[in-house]
Structures are given as C-alpha cells and as structure tokens.
Write a protein that holds these residues in place. Structure first.
Motif, PDB file in Angstrom:
ATOM      1  N   TYR A   1     104.775 185.434 -79.237  1.00 34.99           N
ATOM      2  CA  TYR A   1     103.646 184.963 -78.438  1.00 34.99           C
ATOM      3  C   TYR A   1     103.497 183.471 -78.649  1.00 34.99           C
ATOM      4  O   TYR A   1     103.457 182.988 -79.769  1.00 34.99           O
ATOM      5  N   VAL A   2     103.397 182.744 -77.542  1.00 37.10           N
ATOM      6  CA  VAL A   2     103.484 181.297 -77.583  1.00 37.10           C
ATOM      7  C   VAL A   2     102.156 180.696 -77.996  1.00 37.10           C
ATOM      8  O   VAL A   2     101.091 181.125 -77.577  1.00 37.10           O
TER       9      VAL A   2
ATOM     10  N   ALA B   1     108.722 175.359 -75.379  1.00 34.04           N
ATOM     11  CA  ALA B   1     108.885 176.786 -75.602  1.00 34.04           C
ATOM     12  C   ALA B   1     110.341 177.169 -75.813  1.00 34.04           C
ATOM     13  O   ALA B   1     110.654 178.340 -75.988  1.00 34.04           O
TER      14      ALA B   1
ATOM     15  N   TYR C   1     105.561 179.746 -82.369  1.00 35.40           N
ATOM     16  CA  TYR C   1     105.447 181.126 -81.907  1.00 35.40           C
ATOM     17  C   TYR C   1     104.711 181.961 -82.946  1.00 35.40           C
ATOM     18  O   TYR C   1     104.677 181.634 -84.128  1.00 35.40           O
TER      19      TYR C   1
ATOM     20  N   VAL D   1     115.517 181.444 -77.512  1.00 36.11           N
ATOM     21  CA  VAL D   1     114.577 181.681 -76.419  1.00 36.11           C
ATOM     22  C   VAL D   1     115.023 180.808 -75.267  1.00 36.11           C
ATOM     23  O   VAL D   1     115.077 179.587 -75.393  1.00 36.11           O
TER      24      VAL D   1
ATOM     25  N   GLU E   1     113.652 180.691 -72.122  1.00 34.10           N
ATOM     26  CA  GLU E   1     112.693 180.478 -71.052  1.00 34.10           C
ATOM     27  C   GLU E   1     112.584 178.988 -70.710  1.00 34.10           C
ATOM     28  O   GLU E   1     112.837 178.120 -71.526  1.00 34.10           O
TER      29      GLU E   1
ATOM     30  N   SER F   1     107.186 175.167 -70.147  1.00 26.61           N
ATOM     31  CA  SER F   1     105.900 175.591 -69.612  1.00 26.61           C
ATOM     32  C   SER F   1     105.428 174.631 -68.537  1.00 26.61           C
ATOM     33  O   SER F   1     105.591 173.420 -68.649  1.00 26.61           O
TER      34      SER F   1
ATOM     35  N   GLN G   1     104.212 180.737 -69.324  1.00 30.46           N
ATOM     36  CA  GLN G   1     105.138 180.999 -70.433  1.00 30.46           C
ATOM     37  C   GLN G   1     104.389 181.290 -71.743  1.00 30.46           C
ATOM     38  O   GLN G   1     104.678 180.722 -72.791  1.00 30.46           O
TER      39      GLN G   1
ATOM     40  N   LYS H   1     104.104 184.409 -73.126  1.00 33.91           N
ATOM     41  CA  LYS H   1     104.695 185.531 -73.852  1.00 33.91           C
ATOM     42  C   LYS H   1     106.171 185.582 -73.526  1.00 33.91           C
ATOM     43  O   LYS H   1     106.558 185.611 -72.364  1.00 33.91           O
ATOM     44  N   GLN H   2     107.012 185.585 -74.565  1.00 33.31           N
ATOM     45  CA  GLN H   2     108.452 185.533 -74.363  1.00 33.31           C
ATOM     46  C   GLN H   2     109.152 186.460 -75.353  1.00 33.31           C
ATOM     47  O   GLN H   2     108.517 187.072 -76.208  1.00 33.31           O
ATOM     48  N   THR H   3     110.459 186.554 -75.228  1.00 29.13           N
ATOM     49  CA  THR H   3     111.273 187.379 -76.121  1.00 29.13           C
ATOM     50  C   THR H   3     112.226 186.483 -76.899  1.00 29.13           C
ATOM     51  O   THR H   3     112.916 185.650 -76.316  1.00 29.13           O
TER      52      THR H   3
END
Length: 517
Positions: A23-24, A41, A119, A164, A166, A169, A472, A474-476
């Motif tokens: 969670y960012v 991110a 994170y 990550v 992604e 943001s 952005q 919430k990411q994995t």
C-alpha cells in the motif's frame, strides 16, 4: 542483482517469486498547506533490512516493532531505492507503546516530501520468510573475512529483489467528494428552530488503503446514524412529533479541512433563497471520535450564553453525565478560531466562521491528538460499551432539550453492527467516489429514517484547487530471490581473467609461429 540505475546488472535464475500486496505512502497535495509524502512508486532494487550498513539503491525493509524516525531518515540520507514498512495483520497484538509511537510519527512522515517510494505491507508467512532471509543477508553484508566473503558469493546464498512496475502517480482530475443530507421536519409551524447534527465519514492515515478510521470518525458516524433511527421513531407519531427541525449531515472530505462542510454551507447560505440553515438554527452539534475513554469534551469557539439553546444542551449534558454515568467526566473546552492556521481544528469551526452556533463533542481534549489521523486507528480502538454510553448521553441530552423527556433506548447491537461495517473497509476520501458502495449504503441508511435525503458534491477548482488527489495507491510487489551483487562482480572478474589469459595465450602462440618461420 536488479538495480534500475545499473546498466550491467541482470536478473539471475529465480528460485522463488512472491507477490505480496503493498500500500502506497500517501502523496496527496493540499493547496495552501504542503505536499504530503512520496510521489514516486517505482521499485526495482535489491532488498536489505534497515540495520544494514549500506542502504544506497536498496529496498529497505523494516518491521513496525523496529521502526523509528531516525532509521527512516537514515534510509533517506543514504538514497535508498525504496522503503517497505511491514505491519502486523492483527494490530491489537502490538504493544501499546509501539502503536502510540508510530501514531506520533505519522505526521512527520506525511510532512516529509521525498522521491523515495515508501510502501506499507501486511505481514504474512511469505513476507516474513522474505524478511528473515533478507535480515540474514544484511547481517553478513559487513563481513570482512575471506571465508565469509566466499560464502556470500556462492550461488546458494541469494538475496531478494523487489519489483513494482506501475507507472508514476498522477493527479486525479475532476474527483468528487460526496456529502449526504437528510432531515426530520418538526410540527407546529413554519419558523421552527433547527438542530443540526454533523459527522464526517472519511478517514485519513499515512497509507489510504490502510486508513479505516474506527474511532475517528467511524464512531461519530455510528452515533449520528443511531440518533437518526431513534428520533425518526419519535417523529413518526403525532404525539411525539416535536417542534424542532432535525437536520442530519454526513460530510465528505472532513480530513481535508472539512471541504464537504464548507461547500454545503456555501450552497445553503450563499446560493439559495430557502434553507433551514438560513432561518432559526438552535445549534450545530458535530460528532467526532466518541468510541473510547471515560472523558467527554464539548469543544466550543465561543462559550454559550445563558438561556440559549446551546447553553441548555451544555447543562443537560452535564446533568446526564453526572447523575446517570458518574464514571464519565464531562467538561467544556474553549478554543477560539485561529484563521491564521492553514487548517481548522474542529468541524464546528466551519459553522462558527459563518456565525452559526456550533460545537463538537469528542473524547479527545485536543485537536492535535495523533489518533485522529492514523492507520493505527482500527476496530480494537473502539470500545463498544463506552460508545454506547456516549450515545445514550447525547440522545438523552438532546431529548431533554427537545421534549424534556428521558430514557431514549439506544440499541447496542445496532451500534456494534454499524461500527463493524464502518471499520471493515478503508474510508480515505481519495478512495470514495460518488458511486462508492460506502456512500450508497450511508445514503440508503439515512433514507430509511429521514426525509429529503440529498447528495452534495464537492469538486476542486481547476484553476486554484484546494485539494489534489493522486492515483496508484495500491500495488503489487514482486519479490524475486536473486544472487547478490558481489557474485556478479566476482563472475565478471573471473570471465575477464579467463579472456585475458586466453588473449595472452593466442598472442604468445602467434609470436612463436613468427619466430619459427
């Protein structure tokens, strides 16, 4: 090793790949205040624990029990690639001093703007395994003996790399903050006094997807909804239909300087000719953080005058607390509105600025309490017994003012259901759009007991926005087990040595052939 800034690094054959959700760190911009948190991110670095000597271009992992602001600053000073803070699944298992310490640190984290991605991850068996092995790798980082150095370079000794992918943001355009209004119309004439009950429903914390806001302000919302149920029953019968209008308002954007309340007041006082707020307002009672403690404070910007409805409510609250709940310590806290501050202290100050008599009920003595803006504010922080007691005190005092009656029947199981539902999902303002299930459910609940339920939307001004939200959140994170960097270096040296020897051998052979011929 995989390091984004390195042109020669390459991924080794992976023996393990895990994808824990992360969670960012909050990175919202509030105009006229300051930027909050990290804008970055992207993560693509080798993992190390915070106790390692070298953190530059590393993904720094730290558990909540080991976290401190000094260690966080150490990671930033060494230009860490990223910081991952690991939180326990069950926050109630953490010692209270650690929870309180992190609560006090959250404002400092939010006030620090950094390009380092930060994170938060919830601990599970897989993530704990990654952390343990990373800790072993980090502890051997400073080893200087040849035997230990050789051991670290072996193919079996591998470290982890966090990835990550992604995108950066970006600001979310045209985001709408939703507020809800409902009313119970009084009987006996047109110019009836109006009592306004207000609670903001959004939460806030350093990580929006982990911001459940159990006590602040899930408890206030639960009390308001229970009061709506109680008085709707009384207003449904002719004999108990009181001579007061009751206006209920669930405001959005409360954690962002009460933007929903500000726009609602502008719509009702500046942009319409007929509104209950323009007529005879007895008082505005804001409900904020009522789910714990044996203290109850009535925060006022101006002490109520004797003989006024505000003074009547104050006296009734004192009487009910003293005679029916002697364990509850009730007091009034006077604080003037400071217009020089970037943000208001309490929600009632929004009404006070517009010269409406208002106050806030809370078990917190100061608006600066870290519990109001923390991801540590989860369901265990709400004591249902104390929340029920506080609801009875408020309902009783309101009934005495409206009816001069007593003993309103608060349903504890109803309160429990409301608190459980409110704390089962994060309620950060940047997660709740106008079609959110939380907003729809709140609207449905109000519609069961109140009349003329309406929505009020707040959008930031495009030229001079008062708030800006980013995506952005919430990411994995993909965690790969890879060989340490020193192994690549040793391998490169061996290959270069081999090629050098081979080159010399070829040169010597050619020289020998020339001598022969």
């Amino acid at each position: 090793v995989v390091v984004r800034e390195s042109a020669v690094a390459g991924v080794q054959t992976c023996s393990l790949s895990l994808t824990p959700p992360i969670y960012v760190y909050d990175h919202n911009a509030v105009t006229q205040v300051h930027f909050l948190g990290s804008r970055n991110a992207i993560l693509n670095t080798e993992a190390r624990t915070v106790d390692a000597e070298v953190l530059s271009r590393r993904c720094v992992m730290v558990r909540l029990a080991d976290f401190s602001y000094e260690k966080y600053q150490k990671a930033l000073r060494q230009s860490a690639g990223a910081v991952v803070i690991i939180l326990p699944q069950n926050m109630s298992t953490m010692p209270q001093d650690i929870v309180q310490q992190f609560m006090e640190l959250e404002p400092e984290l939010l006030a620090t703007e950094t390009i380092v991605p930060v994170y938060f991850a919830l601990e599970d068996e897989e993530l704990l395994s990654i952390y343990t092995q990373t800790q072993i790798s980090s502890s051997s980082q400073g080893s200087s003996s040849a035997a230990e150095g050789t051991s670290r370079c072996s193919p079996e000794n591998r470290t982890f790399c966090g990835l990550v992918y992604e995108s950066q943001s970006k600001a979310v355009s045209d985001w709408a903050i939703t507020s809800l209004e409902g009313r119970l119309t009084g009987a006996g004439g047109e110019d009836l006094p109006t009592i306004v009950l207000v609670a903001h429903y959004d939460s806030f914390g350093v990580a929006p997807w982990l911001s459940y806001g159990a006590d602040s302000n899930g408890s206030g919302v639960a009390v308001l909804l229970e009061l709506a149920r109680l008085f709707s029953r009384l207003y449904s019968y002719k004999r108990t239909h009181a001579g007061y209008n009751l206006l209920f308002f669930l405001s959005g954007g409360g954690k962002f300087n009460y933007q929903g309340t500000k726009r609602w007041l502008e719509d009702n006082l500046d942009h319409t000719d007929s509104s209950l707020l323009q007529d005879n307002v007895a008082f505005v009672l804001c409900l904020d953080t009522l789910g714990n403690s044996d203290n109850l404070h009535l925060h006022v910007s101006k002490p109520p005058k004797e003989g006024s409805p505000q003074h009547a409510l104050l006296k009734e609250l004192e009487t009910v607390a003293a005679h029916q709940h002697p364990d509850l310590k009730f007091s009034m806290v006077h604080k003037k509105i400071n217009l020089a501050d970037d943000t208001l202290a309490w929600e009632h100050e929004r009404f006070g600025i517009r010269r409406l008599p208002a106050f806030t009920l809370s078990h917190l003595e100061s608006h600066r309490s870290p519990a109001r803006h923390s991801i540590m504010d989860m369901r265990p922080h709400v004591d249902l017994t104390k929340l029920s007691r506080n609801t009875k005190v408020i309902a009783e005092a309101l009934a005495r003012v409206i009816y001069n009656l007593t003993e309103k029947q608060v349903q504890e199981d109803q309160l429990a259901s409301l608190v459980d539902w409110l704390t089962a999902q994060p309620r950060a303002a940047q997660l709740l759009d106008k079609d959110s299930s939380i907003v729809n459910t709140l609207e449905y609940y109000l519609s069961r007991y109140l009349k003329d339920v309406k929505r009020h939307l707040v959008r930031a001004d495009k030229r001079d926005p008062e708030f800006v939200f980013y995506d952005q959140l919430k990411q994995t994170m993909n965690a790969y087990r890879v060989k340490p960097a020193i192994f690549d270096l040793l391998l490169a040296v061996c290959i270069a040595s081999y090629l050098g020897v081979l080159y010399l051998a070829v040169q010597v052979r050619q020289y020998s052939d020339k001598l022969i011929f």
